[in-house]
Design an enzyme around this catalytic site. Structure first.
Site, PDB file in Angstrom:
ATOM      1  N   LYS A   1       0.644  -1.203  -0.329  1.00 43.40           N
ATOM      2  CA  LYS A   1      -0.175  -0.303  -0.294  1.00 43.40           C
ATOM      3  C   LYS A   1       0.366   1.597  -0.133  1.00 43.40           C
ATOM      4  O   LYS A   1       1.872   0.781   0.119  1.00 43.40           O
ATOM      5  CB  LYS A   1      -1.333   0.476   1.254  1.00 43.40           C
ATOM      6  CG  LYS A   1      -1.918   1.074   1.166  1.00 43.40           C
ATOM      7  CD  LYS A   1      -3.393   1.471   2.342  1.00 43.40           C
ATOM      8  CE  LYS A   1      -4.076   2.035   2.024  1.00 43.40           C
ATOM      9  NZ  LYS A   1      -4.341   2.223   1.030  1.00 43.40           N
TER      10      LYS A   1
ATOM     11  N   GLY B   1      -8.439   7.016   2.245  1.00 42.26           N
ATOM     12  CA  GLY B   1      -7.466   8.360   2.862  1.00 42.26           C
ATOM     13  C   GLY B   1      -6.614   7.799   3.157  1.00 42.26           C
ATOM     14  O   GLY B   1      -5.378   8.779   4.041  1.00 42.26           O
TER      15      GLY B   1
ATOM     16  N   CYS C   1      -3.801   9.971  -6.086  1.00 45.75           N
ATOM     17  CA  CYS C   1      -4.649   9.220  -5.688  1.00 45.75           C
ATOM     18  C   CYS C   1      -5.707  10.618  -4.913  1.00 45.75           C
ATOM     19  O   CYS C   1      -5.715  11.065  -4.830  1.00 45.75           O
ATOM     20  CB  CYS C   1      -4.253   9.261  -4.379  1.00 45.75           C
ATOM     21  SG  CYS C   1      -5.389   8.849  -2.604  1.00 45.75           S
TER      22      CYS C   1
ATOM     23  N   THR D   1      -7.821   5.367  -9.403  1.00 46.48           N
ATOM     24  CA  THR D   1      -9.564   4.896  -9.658  1.00 46.48           C
ATOM     25  C   THR D   1     -10.008   6.297  -9.509  1.00 46.48           C
ATOM     26  O   THR D   1      -9.771   7.069 -10.242  1.00 46.48           O
ATOM     27  CB  THR D   1      -9.869   4.649  -7.884  1.00 46.48           C
ATOM     28  OG1 THR D   1      -8.610   5.563  -7.357  1.00 46.48           O
ATOM     29  CG2 THR D   1      -9.627   3.371  -7.288  1.00 46.48           C
TER      30      THR D   1
ATOM     31  N   GLY E   1     -12.917  -1.003  -9.797  1.00 48.52           N
ATOM     32  CA  GLY E   1     -13.350  -2.690 -10.248  1.00 48.52           C
ATOM     33  C   GLY E   1     -14.031  -2.827 -12.025  1.00 48.52           C
ATOM     34  O   GLY E   1     -13.641  -2.462 -13.084  1.00 48.52           O
TER      35      GLY E   1
ATOM     36  N   GLY F   1      -7.190  -1.667 -13.479  1.00 51.32           N
ATOM     37  CA  GLY F   1      -8.597  -1.306 -13.322  1.00 51.32           C
ATOM     38  C   GLY F   1      -9.160  -2.230 -13.769  1.00 51.32           C
ATOM     39  O   GLY F   1      -9.736  -1.998 -15.156  1.00 51.32           O
TER      40      GLY F   1
ATOM     41  N   GLY G   1      -5.960  -4.909  -8.175  1.00 55.07           N
ATOM     42  CA  GLY G   1      -6.715  -4.513  -7.448  1.00 55.07           C
ATOM     43  C   GLY G   1      -7.911  -5.562  -6.276  1.00 55.07           C
ATOM     44  O   GLY G   1      -7.771  -6.647  -6.064  1.00 55.07           O
ATOM     45  N   THR G   2      -9.185  -5.013  -6.883  1.00 55.33           N
ATOM     46  CA  THR G   2     -10.393  -5.596  -6.562  1.00 55.33           C
ATOM     47  C   THR G   2     -10.450  -6.528  -6.012  1.00 55.33           C
ATOM     48  O   THR G   2     -11.157  -8.020  -5.927  1.00 55.33           O
ATOM     49  CB  THR G   2     -11.326  -4.463  -6.974  1.00 55.33           C
ATOM     50  OG1 THR G   2     -11.018  -3.551  -6.990  1.00 55.33           O
ATOM     51  CG2 THR G   2     -13.405  -4.913  -6.529  1.00 55.33           C
TER      52      THR G   2
END
Ligand SMILES: Cc1cc2nc3c(=O)[nH]c(=O)nc-3n(C[C@H](O)[C@H](O)[C@H](O)COP(=O)(O)OP(=O)(O)OC[C@H]3O[C@@H](n4cnc5c(N)ncnc54)[C@H](O)[C@@H]3O)c2cc1C
Ligand SMILES: Cc1cc2nc3c(=O)[nH]c(=O)nc-3n(C[C@H](O)[C@H](O)[C@H](O)COP(=O)(O)OP(=O)(O)OC[C@H]3O[C@@H](n4cnc5c(N)ncnc54)[C@H](O)[C@@H]3O)c2cc1C
Ligand SMILES: Cc1cc2nc3c(=O)[nH]c(=O)nc-3n(C[C@H](O)[C@H](O)[C@H](O)COP(=O)(O)O)c2cc1C
Ligand SMILES: Cc1cc2nc3c(=O)[nH]c(=O)nc-3n(C[C@H](O)[C@H](O)[C@H](O)COP(=O)(O)O)c2cc1C
Ligand code: FES
Ligand code: FES
Lengths: 261, 308, 308, 261
Positions: free
Chosen positions: B48, B75, B133, B196, B220, B246, B268-269
């Site tokens: 992360k 955050g 971000c 994202t 996603g 993505g 990721g997702t």
């Protein structure tokens, strides 16, 4: 934690809003403890996309089955109701930290509300197996939602039911009930799940008497394996606040440490 | 019938060679996943994003679901760079897999400072600069929304390290090409396309945003077609290796990004839904290569036809 | 229990009052739909964008499916303004529902010319300026990507008509707020947020784009969270009535957009799946209003809480 | 065109890749003609999102049922196979223009490939009812895919099967076969569906002999009701080309007019 496809042995509606699912856990090698949860893929679709977390409701070590009791809330749980006995369900777990029952405890108090009843039922079962008696206050909207009461009674728990329907589920009434139980029994520890209001009440009551208490929290999750930091809550560490993960450091925490917003 | 053959899955990200193109997306990976997948099989590991000081992160709920996607607004909860260097970096030493450190900062100076410190650690193979971000600043602004700032940021960080620099772009821009060129000219070795997409969901019953922070980043499968388009566009203006990111859920999604122009792919997702997703995807890529007799994954990069 | 009450569903788009907030999205509606829904029940009718000259449109396939969405690249196939004035405009005379004419053009001058002609027809209640179609020019560029051009375009069209002007914004921008302000200052009466998001899908077996034109516009439920965010952002910088558009499939989606700041809502893709979608959505909105005791839909506009 | 929820009477796999579905069409008031199609919602999910178009395979006016024959191609058709008898399926139609059989025609030639066989079967049925004889060339990958052959034979059609498997499905072989049929029978009209190659062949053969021919086209669709202009193809109007909608002006067109890219 492990991802498995477990066979559904039964999946049935047990009241207006609640369903009960039993799965064949023979393939599970890890020990499952009350308070732990599984992250379940309710459907193979892209919507609902994420898994849904459910606590263990009953652990049947001899039959090697696991039971879940769930409230039909939104799309995920609705899809779970569509799964039929004989199919498999994609389950990830066991996850998180369990409740702890200490040697020497003789009587514990459980205060559960709504789906929190499912979570504390597993604990009542464990307590019974360890020879610990339980007094359980079960709170719900309606009598209909108090279906686990009999299961708990089956584990020898002394069950007190309070509902909106009966008008005895407000904090004051439950406070009086807790005081009554504390007056009648020596309570060694208390456990709660499912209501912020009741948790605050229990925290105040137990703190003033020095009774250790534990709470199982719920939070929206991403990964449920400790990597995404979606599921956090604040706990007190001395004077400071620490943000910890419900899926990893929890879902069970010492009641006096969590910040009940 | 397909013939068993040696598949070459290696890809290059600047001077770095990865054993295969599959790696985690920052924020969807961590040490705790060692229990579910073998890190040795990944192309790289990407923990992360780390910030200089410890950060508490945003209010909960931090995630919610949308059709085919999820919104997150963590955050960048972070234990800070000191903890990172003492615990995270040494942890990954046990794996023979390149460690890509994702860095998040509030200013160019801070990016430079952190990059210099982290890149100096020999365990760190490359830096991913999270200039995208959407949660850090008000209204979803990010460094990567401005080509001039992107250029200066990359140029400044370039001064302090020779390790591969991956610029993680934001998709929330009018022209991803403009930003890609800026990062390229600034000195990036690779472009991550992308972070994202800024999004919002409202609970019509409570009339409140579904996540604590109001807005968050959409990830996603829902976003994949937007990201594939951006990879394709970036490929047209920059020769840098692209890392696609993505909405990759399976091997075909990864191949789709590679055909659009990506050299490597982040996941990721998908790992939230299928903890073993990265390794499953790798298997599906191999299967695809066998089916179509492709010996070398690099030969697929950017191989989409111009039109139907 | 809910009490039966008179529901006020009327909304205002500039000087125009609509009987309810639901109308079709341009390109997903046409005369042929009279067979499946009663146009008298819609807030407005919005035929497909018209161009000055007849246009052939793009190569097929013109649509493909993605997770929770679809990509289209029709390329504004059009019979031209002469046919439009002779056949389309008179057709809608039979309905007591305001006709909003969507206009697409290749230059500011052409927008002005077409707007003047079309607005002069008394059957036309308002103009929607499609300054956002990502298919018209190379690489997905559109007028609505540039605030300066958006401002000049609106200002120029404003000179030639007093009828309500709706600027249909493109979501493919870094700052939708900047564009919204430009359109507002240029003289728009309402902002449509937004057109489709530029996207691409590749068939991994043929290695070709899934649509003939390569890239196209993403619509459907997948994009809704991005559009809701943009409605929310636009509402913060402009007092103009917003028409929300993108991914509305049911009444709750429409309410979500209204809470975010939309006065009215357009429905596109949903009609392909459910031809009666617009009327179903209207019923669901009424049901929501009854459940929550809301007498006037206008009272919901922008009523999302600032944070969770 | 109307959206209806029709009860599924059966939905069964009939070969490796093909399925057959029968629905109760009692609620349908419109007349359905061969060549027309229905746009079917294969699942209630958001992915697959769009409906899928399927031609009418058989129209049983007495039983008031409709039949579809479909190839399992991608996600949509896969989901359709999961639908079970007793459930309802969301169907929109009938859509598009049908084939036309003119009074006085005695013998027609059908040239179908793959799923095109489904489309032409309805026509064979109609022809039979009108006392028109049909010679049908059915082309497919494998013999297994030629399942509609018997149905066609049941309608009295003279069926010629060609397959890759048998090595007789190449254009030259089919050309010889058509010439042979034309030599043996007086063919009044020809119909085709399912293959660009065979359509070009049939166009050339029929044009040179002045035999009227019709083709049913397929194109990816958005709305299937003529409003979105997704499904277009080019047709000749004198010297000019006109872009028309397959869902509305088609799917059946005069063969000599369509541009077979
Ligand atoms: C550790 C843990 C144990 C749980 N045990 C049980 C149980 O034994 N029985 C039971 O009925 N429920 C339990 N829950 C709550 C259960 O996870 C939610 O009710 C469920 O996720 C709702 O999903 P849905 O799609 O039906 O609802 P929706 O509201 O549509 O869900 C939308 C999203 O919000 C998330 N979400 C909604 N409510 C909750 C919640 N209370 N906690 C976490 N995420 C939520 C969902 O996971 C999903 O991502 C538990 C939650 C946690 C965190
Ligand atoms: C007028 C008409 C009649 C048809 N009749 C039949 C029939 O009777 N039996 C049969 O098996 N098939 C028929 N088809 C083809 C059928 O519609 C497609 O095979 C089906 O849509 C594939 O969906 P999928 O999700 O399984 O495949 P996918 O390839 O995953 O579909 C992806 C997308 O492409 C579209 N698509 C893919 N192939 C086609 C195609 N050939 N035509 C139109 N859209 C396509 C799908 O609708 C979907 O939107 C017909 C098509 C048309 C236009
Ligand atoms: C819960 C969550 C946390 C994330 N945190 C970070 C982060 O710290 N740094 C970063 O660069 N990207 C972060 N991302 C973005 C992902 O790295 C990735 O760009 C995005 O999720 C799209 O990929 P996916 O669709 O495969 O998830 C995060 C994403 C999620 C879902
Ligand atoms: C097939 C198709 C054609 C479209 N044509 C137009 C058009 O001509 N003009 C326009 O302004 N928008 C056009 N759009 C965009 C829609 O009006 C709308 O902005 C978009 O589809 C998002 O809404 P939805 O998700 O409800 O479909 C088109 C969309 C689709 C799907
Ligand atoms: S849900 Fe990801 S850290 Fe807990
Ligand atoms: S599919 Fe929309 S016009 Fe034919």
């Amino acid at each position: 934690m492990k991802q498995m496809h477990m066979r559904i042995l039964s999946n049935q509606q047990v009241s207006d809003r609640y369903w009960h699912m039993v799965v064949d856990a023979a393939g599970l090698d890890a020990e499952v403890m009350p308070g732990q949860f599984f992250n379940i893929r309710c459907s193979g679709e892209t919507y609902p996309l994420l898994r849904r977390p459910f606590s263990i409701y009953r652990i049947n070590r001899n039959e090697r089955t696991l039971e879940f009791l769930y409230l039909v809330k939104g799309l995920g749980t609705k899809r779970l109701t569509e799964r039929k006995a004989g199919e498999t369900v994609d389950i990830f777990g066991p996850l998180g930290r369990s409740f702890e029952l200490q040697d020497g405890w003789k009587t514990v108090l459980l205060v559960a509300r709504g789906v929190g009843i499912a979570t504390l039922t597993a604990l009542a079962q464990d307590a019974a197996e360890k020879g610990i008696r339980a007094a359980a206050i079960l709170s719900a909207r309606s009598r209909n939602d108090l279906l686990a009461a009999e299961t708990l009674q089956g584990f020898g728990a002394h069950v007190y039911k309070v509902t909106e329907e009966n008008g005895n589920s407000d904090v004051e009434s439950v406070h009086r009930l807790i005081e009554q139980i504390l007056a009648e029994h020596k309570i060694d520890a208390a456990f709660t799940c499912g209501s912020k209001r009741l948790s605050r009440l229990l925290r105040d009551v137990t703190a003033s008497r020095g009774i250790p208490a534990q709470i199982a929290l719920e939070e929206h999750m991403g990964c449920a394996m400790g990597v995404c930091f979606a599921c956090v809550c604040d706990v007190r560490e001395g004077e400071a606040l620490k943000t910890v993960r419900v899926c990893k450091e929890g879902p069970v925490f010492p009641l006096e440490k969590v910040v009940l917003a | 019938m397909t013939i068993k053959q040696e598949l070459d899955l290696t890809v290059n990200i600047g001077s770095l060679t990865l054993r295969n193109p599959i790696m985690p997306a920052s924020g969807a990976f961590g040490e705790d996943m060692e229990q579910v997948i073998d890190f040795e099989q990944l192309g790289a590991v990407v923990p992360k994003s780390i910030t200089k000081e410890p950060r508490k992160g945003n209010a909960t709920p931090r995630v919610c679901e949308t059709v085919g996607g999820m919104i997150n607004s963590i955050g960048i909860q972070s234990k800070g760079i000191v903890y990172y260097l003492e615990h995270i970096v040494p942890y990954y030493r046990r794996y023979n897999t390149p460690l890509i450190s994702s860095i998040s900062a509030d200013s160019i100076e801070e990016f430079v400072e952190m990059s210099e410190i982290i890149a100096s650690r020999e365990e760190v193979a490359a830096l991913e600069l999270n200039i995208s971000c959407p949660n850090l600043k008000g209204n979803g602004l990010a460094f990567g929304m401005d080509p001039e700032i992107t250029y200066r940021l990359l140029q400044a960080v370039r001064q302090v390290t020779d390790k591969p620099l991956i610029a993680k772009l934001t998709p929330n821009v009018t022209s991803i090409q403009e930003i890609a060129i800026a990062a390229d000219e600034g000195g990036a070795d690779s472009l991550n396309v992308a972070n994202t997409i800024l999004a919002m969901a409202i609970d019509v019953h409570t009339r409140k945003p579904k996540i604590g922070n109001g807005m968050g980043g959409l990830s996603g499968p829902a976003v994949k077609p937007i990201i594939v388009r951006m990879i394709y566009q970036v490929r047209q203006v920059s020769a840098l290796p692209i890392i696609g990111c993505g909405g990759v859920m399976n091997g075909e999604d990864a191949i789709e990004m590679i055909l659009a122009g990506a050299s490597a792919v982040q996941v990721g997702t998908a790992s939230f839904i299928q903890p073993t997703a990265m390794l499953d995807i790798l298997e599906e890529i191999k299967q695809y290569m066998r089916t179509y007799g492709i010996a070398n994954i690099k030969s697929l990069v950017g191989q989409v036809s111009a039109t139907k």
